[in-house]
Design a protein around this motif. Structure first.
Motif, PDB file in Angstrom:
ATOM      1  N   LEU A 279       0.855  -1.187   0.000  1.00  0.00           N
ATOM      2  CA  LEU A 279       0.000   0.000   0.000  1.00  0.00           C
ATOM      3  C   LEU A 279       0.888   1.233   0.000  1.00  0.00           C
ATOM      4  O   LEU A 279       1.796   1.357   0.824  1.00  0.00           O
ATOM      5  CB  LEU A 279      -0.910  -0.006   1.228  1.00  0.00           C
ATOM      6  CG  LEU A 279      -1.776  -1.266   1.409  1.00  0.00           C
ATOM      7  CD1 LEU A 279      -2.611  -1.155   2.677  1.00  0.00           C
ATOM      8  CD2 LEU A 279      -2.667  -1.495   0.203  1.00  0.00           C
ATOM      9  N   THR A 280       0.596   2.169  -0.916  1.00  0.00           N
ATOM     10  CA  THR A 280       1.467   3.331  -1.090  1.00  0.00           C
ATOM     11  C   THR A 280       0.635   4.607  -1.199  1.00  0.00           C
ATOM     12  O   THR A 280      -0.419   4.625  -1.855  1.00  0.00           O
ATOM     13  CB  THR A 280       2.319   3.176  -2.365  1.00  0.00           C
ATOM     14  OG1 THR A 280       3.017   1.936  -2.315  1.00  0.00           O
ATOM     15  CG2 THR A 280       3.330   4.307  -2.489  1.00  0.00           C
ATOM     16  N   ARG A 305      -7.146   4.456  -5.080  1.00  0.00           N
ATOM     17  CA  ARG A 305      -8.276   5.142  -4.445  1.00  0.00           C
ATOM     18  C   ARG A 305      -7.798   6.481  -3.902  1.00  0.00           C
ATOM     19  O   ARG A 305      -6.606   6.694  -3.681  1.00  0.00           O
ATOM     20  CB  ARG A 305      -8.851   4.291  -3.306  1.00  0.00           C
ATOM     21  CG  ARG A 305      -9.533   3.003  -3.764  1.00  0.00           C
ATOM     22  CD  ARG A 305     -10.024   2.207  -2.571  1.00  0.00           C
ATOM     23  NE  ARG A 305     -10.671   0.956  -2.995  1.00  0.00           N
ATOM     24  CZ  ARG A 305     -11.095   0.023  -2.154  1.00  0.00           C
ATOM     25  NH1 ARG A 305     -10.946   0.204  -0.831  1.00  0.00           N
ATOM     26  NH2 ARG A 305     -11.664  -1.077  -2.611  1.00  0.00           N
ATOM     27  N   GLU A 306      -8.761   7.356  -3.659  1.00  0.00           N
ATOM     28  CA  GLU A 306      -8.448   8.676  -3.109  1.00  0.00           C
ATOM     29  C   GLU A 306      -8.121   8.564  -1.623  1.00  0.00           C
ATOM     30  O   GLU A 306      -8.673   7.719  -0.913  1.00  0.00           O
ATOM     31  CB  GLU A 306      -9.632   9.627  -3.298  1.00  0.00           C
ATOM     32  CG  GLU A 306      -9.959   9.946  -4.749  1.00  0.00           C
ATOM     33  CD  GLU A 306      -8.840  10.711  -5.425  1.00  0.00           C
ATOM     34  OE1 GLU A 306      -8.155  11.509  -4.741  1.00  0.00           O
ATOM     35  OE2 GLU A 306      -8.630  10.501  -6.637  1.00  0.00           O
ATOM     36  N   PHE A 313      -8.009   1.660   2.178  1.00  0.00           N
ATOM     37  CA  PHE A 313      -8.062   0.191   2.171  1.00  0.00           C
ATOM     38  C   PHE A 313      -8.125  -0.373   3.588  1.00  0.00           C
ATOM     39  O   PHE A 313      -7.319  -1.241   3.964  1.00  0.00           O
ATOM     40  CB  PHE A 313      -6.827  -0.380   1.450  1.00  0.00           C
ATOM     41  CG  PHE A 313      -6.669   0.097   0.030  1.00  0.00           C
ATOM     42  CD1 PHE A 313      -7.442  -0.451  -0.978  1.00  0.00           C
ATOM     43  CD2 PHE A 313      -5.749   1.095  -0.283  1.00  0.00           C
ATOM     44  CE1 PHE A 313      -7.299  -0.016  -2.287  1.00  0.00           C
ATOM     45  CE2 PHE A 313      -5.603   1.530  -1.583  1.00  0.00           C
ATOM     46  CZ  PHE A 313      -6.384   0.987  -2.596  1.00  0.00           C
ATOM     47  N   PRO A 314      -9.075   0.080   4.394  1.00  0.00           N
ATOM     48  CA  PRO A 314      -9.141  -0.422   5.774  1.00  0.00           C
ATOM     49  C   PRO A 314      -9.469  -1.912   5.832  1.00  0.00           C
ATOM     50  O   PRO A 314      -9.003  -2.626   6.721  1.00  0.00           O
ATOM     51  CB  PRO A 314     -10.254   0.428   6.400  1.00  0.00           C
ATOM     52  CG  PRO A 314     -11.111   0.836   5.239  1.00  0.00           C
ATOM     53  CD  PRO A 314     -10.163   1.043   4.098  1.00  0.00           C
ATOM     54  N   GLU A 315     -10.275  -2.398   4.869  1.00  0.00           N
ATOM     55  CA  GLU A 315     -10.659  -3.811   4.891  1.00  0.00           C
ATOM     56  C   GLU A 315      -9.466  -4.726   4.609  1.00  0.00           C
ATOM     57  O   GLU A 315      -9.439  -5.890   5.037  1.00  0.00           O
ATOM     58  CB  GLU A 315     -11.773  -4.076   3.865  1.00  0.00           C
ATOM     59  CG  GLU A 315     -11.344  -4.024   2.401  1.00  0.00           C
ATOM     60  CD  GLU A 315     -11.217  -2.606   1.841  1.00  0.00           C
ATOM     61  OE1 GLU A 315     -10.997  -2.481   0.621  1.00  0.00           O
ATOM     62  OE2 GLU A 315     -11.333  -1.635   2.618  1.00  0.00           O
ATOM     63  N   ASP A 316      -8.472  -4.199   3.877  1.00  0.00           N
ATOM     64  CA  ASP A 316      -7.289  -5.008   3.582  1.00  0.00           C
ATOM     65  C   ASP A 316      -6.312  -5.021   4.755  1.00  0.00           C
ATOM     66  O   ASP A 316      -5.623  -6.020   4.995  1.00  0.00           O
ATOM     67  CB  ASP A 316      -6.575  -4.475   2.340  1.00  0.00           C
ATOM     68  CG  ASP A 316      -7.435  -4.597   1.089  1.00  0.00           C
ATOM     69  OD1 ASP A 316      -8.271  -5.515   1.055  1.00  0.00           O
ATOM     70  OD2 ASP A 316      -7.258  -3.791   0.153  1.00  0.00           O
ATOM     71  N   ILE A 317      -6.250  -3.914   5.461  1.00  0.00           N
ATOM     72  CA  ILE A 317      -5.309  -3.814   6.579  1.00  0.00           C
ATOM     73  C   ILE A 317      -5.779  -4.638   7.766  1.00  0.00           C
ATOM     74  O   ILE A 317      -4.974  -5.272   8.463  1.00  0.00           O
ATOM     75  CB  ILE A 317      -5.127  -2.333   6.984  1.00  0.00           C
ATOM     76  CG1 ILE A 317      -4.490  -1.553   5.824  1.00  0.00           C
ATOM     77  CG2 ILE A 317      -4.284  -2.214   8.246  1.00  0.00           C
ATOM     78  CD1 ILE A 317      -4.375  -0.063   6.080  1.00  0.00           C
ATOM     79  N   THR A 318      -7.105  -4.664   7.969  1.00  0.00           N
ATOM     80  CA  THR A 318      -7.655  -5.413   9.099  1.00  0.00           C
ATOM     81  C   THR A 318      -7.339  -6.901   8.951  1.00  0.00           C
ATOM     82  O   THR A 318      -7.607  -7.511   7.914  1.00  0.00           O
ATOM     83  CB  THR A 318      -9.182  -5.229   9.177  1.00  0.00           C
ATOM     84  OG1 THR A 318      -9.480  -3.832   9.288  1.00  0.00           O
ATOM     85  CG2 THR A 318      -9.746  -5.974  10.381  1.00  0.00           C
TER      86      THR A 318
END
Length: 346
Positions: A279-280, A305-306, A313-318
């Motif tokens: 993620l960048t 994404r903005e 990307f909270p769903e990916d980090i969780t």
């Protein structure tokens, strides 16, 4: 056991058996050569003995010749003396006396040569006896070597039969296409399978492309070396050994919370299994790249994404595990669709 791993295990067994068969075959072929070397030496000793015998015979023939010459010369002297009794002039007498003196000198010369031959006879006799002793010793040695060669050959032939039977048995546990490839390569290169270590084929020492290395490590499909065409396999135990023996590395720093880039590990992602997430943040936007953990291949497209990636990307980090790692966008673009080993191993 996984089918591919079982094939690799059987191929390694087959390669070990093939090596033993070659060793035994070479040993069987080498034994007659060793005997031939001794026989060649034996032929030299026989020739030396024959030469010594020939020298003795030549000396004996020469002695008989000199003795014949002496006998003939003595006959001439007797004849000349008889003739001297009937000569009429002083000149005729002197001529006969000259012939007698010449014959006597020739007798002395022949007697000297006979004496020389008698002196040399002792040396000739020693040469003959020495050659006879050497020949006897070498004949005993070659008989011993031949017997050992016969015994070793019989043992090796027995082991060869056992190895060939084992080879036939091992071959039945290998896929036909793999077996054909292995035997074709092994015929020309002496081996048909090679371990991969440090991203290179250990047989030909050629570095592998990252994608190829990752495919070998995954163990999901057959991979061959682009250079030598040997079937490649990866042994995790060797990697563990190298890791244990590697020098102590400084402890890594934990990744910063506000870093513009973050790497995560997820044990399961959208049905693709274990993955790395990259993620960048850049120019007010966040990008997400997903890579297969085993092959390093990019899964799907880069998602943008903005906002900050934590918000985008909270769903990916969780449920993900934060990792170390920080590469520029230029580096990531340069990696293309596949991560290099420096990232997968870091």
């Amino acid at each position: 056991m996984h089918g591919m791993l079982l094939d690799i295990e059987n191929l390694l067994k087959l390669q070990d058996v093939d090596k033993e068969i070659r060793r035994l075959h070479d040993e069987v072929a080498e034994l007659p050569k060793r005997v031939a070397v001794i026989e060649q030496k034996l032929a030299g000793t026989k020739a030396q003995l024959e030469k010594a015998h020939a020298a003795v015979k030549a000396d004996e023939a020469a002695r008989r010749k000199y003795e014949t010459n002496i006998s003939d010369l003595r006959g001439k002297i007797s004849k000349y003396r008889d003739q001297s009794l009937d000569v009429k002039t002083n000149e005729q007498y002197k001529a006969l006396l000259h012939e007698i003196q010449f014959a006597e000198k020739e007798i002395t010369s022949n007697e000297d040569k006979i004496l020389e031959l008698m002196v040399n006879a002792d040396t000739r006799d020693k040469e003959v006896k020495a050659a006879q002793v050497e020949l006897k010793e070498e004949m005993a040695e070659i008989d011993k070597e031949k017997e050992q060669a016969r015994q070793r050959t019989a043992e090796d032939e027995k082991l060869l039969a056992e190895a060939r039977a084992k080879r036939d048995q091992v071959r039945t546990g290998i896929r036909e296409d793999l077996l054909r490839h292995y035997e074709r390569v092994s015929k020309f290169r002496g081996s048909g399978i090679s371990e991969v270590r440090d991203q290179k084929c250990m047989a030909c020492q050629v570095m592998l492309r990252p994608q190829t290395y990752n495919e070998v490590r995954s163990g999901k499909e057959t991979v061959v070396c682009d250079s030598c065409q040997r079937i490649l396999y990866f042994n995790p135990k060797e990697e563990l050994v190298e890791t244990k023996e590697a020098p102590h590395r400084p402890k890594r720093h934990h990744p910063k919370i506000d870093a513009p880039q973050a790497w995560y590990y997820r044990p399961e992602f959208a049905g693709d299994g274990e993955v790395f997430l990259c993620l960048t943040n850049a120019s007010g936007q966040a990008s997400r790249r997903v890579y297969d953990i085993h092959t390093g291949r990019l899964i799907g497209d880069i998602l943008i994404r903005e906002g900050d990636f934590r918000q985008a990307f909270p769903e990916d980090i969780t449920g993900s595990t934060r990792l170390n790692g920080n590469w520029s966008e230029e580096d990531l673009d340069g990696f293309g669709a596949e991560l290099p080993m420096v990232i997968l191993d870091s």
